[in-house]
Scaffold this motif. Structure first.
Motif, PDB file in Angstrom:
ATOM      1  N   MET A   1       0.838  -1.179   0.000  1.00 14.59           N
ATOM      2  CA  MET A   1       0.000   0.000   0.000  1.00 14.59           C
ATOM      3  C   MET A   1       0.888   1.249   0.000  1.00 14.59           C
ATOM      4  SD  MET A   1      -2.655   1.480   2.834  1.00 14.59           S
ATOM      5  CE  MET A   1      -3.959   0.319   2.634  1.00 14.59           C
ATOM      6  N   ILE A   2       0.489   2.214  -0.781  1.00 12.36           N
ATOM      7  CA  ILE A   2       1.229   3.472  -0.875  1.00 12.36           C
ATOM      8  C   ILE A   2       0.365   4.574  -0.271  1.00 12.36           C
ATOM      9  CG2 ILE A   2       2.235   5.157  -2.451  1.00 12.36           C
ATOM     10  CD1 ILE A   2       2.735   2.717  -4.341  1.00 12.36           C
ATOM     11  N   VAL A   3       0.935   5.272   0.697  1.00 15.43           N
ATOM     12  CA  VAL A   3       0.200   6.314   1.422  1.00 15.43           C
ATOM     13  C   VAL A   3       1.068   7.554   1.577  1.00 15.43           C
ATOM     14  CG1 VAL A   3      -1.245   4.670   2.687  1.00 15.43           C
ATOM     15  CG2 VAL A   3       0.949   5.416   3.661  1.00 15.43           C
ATOM     16  N   LYS A   4       0.417   8.649   1.922  1.00 19.39           N
ATOM     17  CA  LYS A   4       1.140   9.891   2.208  1.00 19.39           C
ATOM     18  C   LYS A   4       1.901   9.709   3.522  1.00 19.39           C
ATOM     19  CE  LYS A   4       0.399  14.802   1.788  1.00 19.39           C
ATOM     20  NZ  LYS A   4      -0.579  15.859   1.557  1.00 19.39           N
ATOM     21  N   ALA A   5       3.137  10.174   3.556  1.00 24.87           N
ATOM     22  CA  ALA A   5       3.986  10.015   4.729  1.00 24.87           C
ATOM     23  C   ALA A   5       3.497  10.856   5.901  1.00 24.87           C
ATOM     24  CB  ALA A   5       5.425  10.390   4.390  1.00 24.87           C
ATOM     25  N   THR A   6       3.576  10.271   7.084  1.00 32.31           N
ATOM     26  CA  THR A   6       3.294  11.006   8.311  1.00 32.31           C
ATOM     27  C   THR A   6       4.542  11.804   8.691  1.00 32.31           C
ATOM     28  OG1 THR A   6       4.133   9.249   9.737  1.00 32.31           O
ATOM     29  CG2 THR A   6       1.780   9.139   9.127  1.00 32.31           C
ATOM     30  N   GLU A   7       4.406  12.664   9.672  1.00 29.57           N
ATOM     31  CA  GLU A   7       5.560  13.438  10.145  1.00 29.57           C
ATOM     32  C   GLU A   7       6.668  12.510  10.644  1.00 29.57           C
ATOM     33  OE1 GLU A   7       7.779  16.509  10.141  1.00 29.57           O
ATOM     34  OE2 GLU A   7       5.682  16.737   9.564  1.00 29.57           O
ATOM     35  N   GLU A   8       6.299  11.457  11.333  1.00 29.21           N
ATOM     36  CA  GLU A   8       7.285  10.483  11.827  1.00 29.21           C
ATOM     37  C   GLU A   8       8.008   9.805  10.653  1.00 29.21           C
ATOM     38  OE1 GLU A   8       6.884   6.218  13.944  1.00 29.21           O
ATOM     39  OE2 GLU A   8       6.056   7.880  15.126  1.00 29.21           O
ATOM     40  N   GLU A   9       7.276   9.477   9.627  1.00 29.06           N
ATOM     41  CA  GLU A   9       7.878   8.844   8.449  1.00 29.06           C
ATOM     42  C   GLU A   9       8.782   9.822   7.689  1.00 29.06           C
ATOM     43  OE1 GLU A   9       4.359   5.548   7.705  1.00 29.06           O
ATOM     44  OE2 GLU A   9       4.095   7.601   6.995  1.00 29.06           O
ATOM     45  N   ILE A  10       8.398  11.094   7.667  1.00 27.50           N
ATOM     46  CA  ILE A  10       9.255  12.104   7.037  1.00 27.50           C
ATOM     47  C   ILE A  10      10.584  12.198   7.789  1.00 27.50           C
ATOM     48  CG2 ILE A  10       9.517  14.586   6.555  1.00 27.50           C
ATOM     49  CD1 ILE A  10       6.480  14.608   5.929  1.00 27.50           C
ATOM     50  N   GLN A  11      10.543  12.085   9.107  1.00 34.04           N
ATOM     51  CA  GLN A  11      11.783  12.102   9.890  1.00 34.04           C
ATOM     52  C   GLN A  11      12.660  10.901   9.534  1.00 34.04           C
ATOM     53  OE1 GLN A  11      12.699  14.792  11.417  1.00 34.04           O
ATOM     54  NE2 GLN A  11      10.682  15.613  10.882  1.00 34.04           N
ATOM     55  N   GLU A  12      12.047   9.764   9.317  1.00 36.49           N
ATOM     56  CA  GLU A  12      12.784   8.569   8.911  1.00 36.49           C
ATOM     57  C   GLU A  12      13.414   8.777   7.526  1.00 36.49           C
ATOM     58  OE1 GLU A  12      12.038   3.736   8.557  1.00 36.49           O
ATOM     59  OE2 GLU A  12      10.381   5.024   9.140  1.00 36.49           O
ATOM     60  N   ILE A  13      12.656   9.393   6.626  1.00 38.83           N
ATOM     61  CA  ILE A  13      13.182   9.697   5.288  1.00 38.83           C
ATOM     62  C   ILE A  13      14.362  10.662   5.397  1.00 38.83           C
ATOM     63  CG2 ILE A  13      12.640  10.904   3.122  1.00 38.83           C
ATOM     64  CD1 ILE A  13       9.777   9.677   3.402  1.00 38.83           C
ATOM     65  N   ARG A  14      14.242  11.660   6.265  1.00 40.49           N
ATOM     66  CA  ARG A  14      15.335  12.621   6.448  1.00 40.49           C
ATOM     67  C   ARG A  14      16.645  11.909   6.810  1.00 40.49           C
ATOM     68  NH1 ARG A  14      14.056  18.141   7.106  1.00 40.49           N
ATOM     69  NH2 ARG A  14      11.828  18.536   7.296  1.00 40.49           N
ATOM     70  N   MET A  15      16.545  10.882   7.634  1.00 40.75           N
ATOM     71  CA  MET A  15      17.743  10.164   8.064  1.00 40.75           C
ATOM     72  C   MET A  15      18.372   9.355   6.929  1.00 40.75           C
ATOM     73  SD  MET A  15      16.751   9.026  11.981  1.00 40.75           S
ATOM     74  CE  MET A  15      16.034   7.526  11.410  1.00 40.75           C
ATOM     75  N   LYS A  16      17.591   9.020   5.927  1.00 35.78           N
ATOM     76  CA  LYS A  16      18.086   8.194   4.824  1.00 35.78           C
ATOM     77  C   LYS A  16      18.341   8.998   3.541  1.00 35.78           C
ATOM     78  CE  LYS A  16      15.387   4.255   6.569  1.00 35.78           C
ATOM     79  NZ  LYS A  16      16.413   3.615   7.311  1.00 35.78           N
ATOM     80  N   SER A  17      17.963  10.264   3.535  1.00 36.52           N
ATOM     81  CA  SER A  17      18.002  11.047   2.305  1.00 36.52           C
ATOM     82  C   SER A  17      19.406  11.368   1.802  1.00 36.52           C
ATOM     83  CB  SER A  17      17.207  12.343   2.462  1.00 36.52           C
ATOM     84  OG  SER A  17      15.835  12.060   2.353  1.00 36.52           O
ATOM     85  N   ALA A  18      20.370  11.513   2.684  1.00 38.06           N
ATOM     86  CA  ALA A  18      21.734  11.800   2.216  1.00 38.06           C
ATOM     87  C   ALA A  18      22.225  10.650   1.336  1.00 38.06           C
ATOM     88  CB  ALA A  18      22.681  12.033   3.386  1.00 38.06           C
ATOM     89  N   ASP A  19      21.992   9.421   1.780  1.00 39.16           N
ATOM     90  CA  ASP A  19      22.400   8.256   0.984  1.00 39.16           C
ATOM     91  C   ASP A  19      21.600   8.175  -0.311  1.00 39.16           C
ATOM     92  OD1 ASP A  19      24.312   7.494   2.832  1.00 39.16           O
ATOM     93  OD2 ASP A  19      22.941   6.150   3.900  1.00 39.16           O
ATOM     94  N   ALA A  20      20.315   8.505  -0.249  1.00 42.55           N
ATOM     95  CA  ALA A  20      19.479   8.475  -1.458  1.00 42.55           C
ATOM     96  C   ALA A  20      19.987   9.474  -2.491  1.00 42.55           C
ATOM     97  CB  ALA A  20      18.022   8.773  -1.089  1.00 42.55           C
ATOM     98  N   LEU A  21      20.316  10.676  -2.044  1.00 39.15           N
ATOM     99  CA  LEU A  21      20.833  11.694  -2.959  1.00 39.15           C
ATOM    100  C   LEU A  21      22.200  11.298  -3.514  1.00 39.15           C
ATOM    101  CD1 LEU A  21      19.726  14.917  -1.083  1.00 39.15           C
ATOM    102  CD2 LEU A  21      18.916  14.137  -3.311  1.00 39.15           C
ATOM    103  N   PHE A  22      23.021  10.704  -2.683  1.00 36.61           N
ATOM    104  CA  PHE A  22      24.342  10.248  -3.124  1.00 36.61           C
ATOM    105  C   PHE A  22      24.203   9.206  -4.232  1.00 36.61           C
ATOM    106  CE2 PHE A  22      28.255   7.620  -2.221  1.00 36.61           C
ATOM    107  CZ  PHE A  22      29.170   8.546  -2.687  1.00 36.61           C
ATOM    108  N   GLU A  23      23.316   8.244  -4.028  1.00 37.71           N
ATOM    109  CA  GLU A  23      23.082   7.215  -5.055  1.00 37.71           C
ATOM    110  C   GLU A  23      22.448   7.810  -6.303  1.00 37.71           C
ATOM    111  OE1 GLU A  23      21.222   3.502  -3.978  1.00 37.71           O
ATOM    112  OE2 GLU A  23      21.939   3.753  -1.917  1.00 37.71           O
ATOM    113  N   GLY A  24      21.441   8.657  -6.114  1.00 34.18           N
ATOM    114  CA  GLY A  24      20.699   9.221  -7.241  1.00 34.18           C
ATOM    115  C   GLY A  24      21.528  10.125  -8.127  1.00 34.18           C
ATOM    116  N   THR A  25      22.572  10.721  -7.561  1.00 37.76           N
ATOM    117  CA  THR A  25      23.450  11.592  -8.340  1.00 37.76           C
ATOM    118  C   THR A  25      24.684  10.843  -8.837  1.00 37.76           C
ATOM    119  OG1 THR A  25      24.587  12.380  -6.355  1.00 37.76           O
ATOM    120  CG2 THR A  25      22.697  13.685  -7.137  1.00 37.76           C
ATOM    121  N   LYS A  26      24.585   9.529  -8.836  1.00 45.20           N
ATOM    122  CA  LYS A  26      25.694   8.689  -9.311  1.00 45.20           C
ATOM    123  C   LYS A  26      26.968   8.973  -8.519  1.00 45.20           C
ATOM    124  CE  LYS A  26      25.371   6.206 -12.249  1.00 45.20           C
ATOM    125  NZ  LYS A  26      25.197   4.809 -12.072  1.00 45.20           N
TER     126      LYS A  26
END
Length: 148
Positions: free
Chosen positions: A1-26
């Motif tokens: 199921m795909i849902v809109k992120a809660t504030e808690e989930e956004i915080q979890e994304i924040r913790m993983k976003s540096a790695d996501a950006l690093f991968e996404g920018t090759k």
């Protein structure tokens, strides 16, 4: 199921976003925690939102979608700013459903066009093509060597 992120989930994304950006920018851009927060805050302030996929009650991936404007015409368009599937969930077919959900929501909001940007060589290009995205503009870069 795909849902809109809660504030808690956004915080979890924040913790993983540096790695996501690093991968996404090759692996060309490894942002600081501060830069990640700035990018996310700017996106959320202008009306963007995260849609997430959970598997076994764990965050498996996300897409960041929202408004943008065409550089030339200033026409408001939909934009997909980020798509990321955590490494342990890759190959399970999560990217396309995340993208479809974002596309459907942006379409329902009445945007006449949906765009995204992707780094050359990023494997996600194939997913985007399969969903109907086509190259509209190519961004080119020249590395300038500083001489002392």
């Amino acid at each position: 199921m795909i849902v809109k992120a809660t504030e808690e989930e956004i915080q979890e994304i924040r913790m993983k976003s540096a790695d996501a950006l690093f991968e996404g920018t090759k692996k060309q851009f490894h942002p600081s925690t501060e830069r990640v927060s700035e990018l996310i805050d700017n996106a959320l302030e202008k009306g963007c939102y995260y849609l997430i996929s959970r598997q076994e009650n764990k965050l498996a991936g996300w897409v960041l979608a929202g408004p943008s404007a065409d550089f030339f015409s200033k026409e408001e368009i939909g934009f997909i700013y980020e798509l990321y599937v955590l490494s342990e969930y890759r190959g399970q077919g999560l990217a396309k459903p995340l993208m479809r959900k974002a596309i459907n929501e942006l379409s329902a909001k009445g945007y006449p066009e949906i765009r995204l940007s992707v780094h050359a060589g990023n494997f996600a290009q194939q997913v985007y093509r399969e969903l109907g995205f086509v190259e509209k503009q190519i961004s080119m870069s020249l590395q300038v060597i500083k001489r002392s």
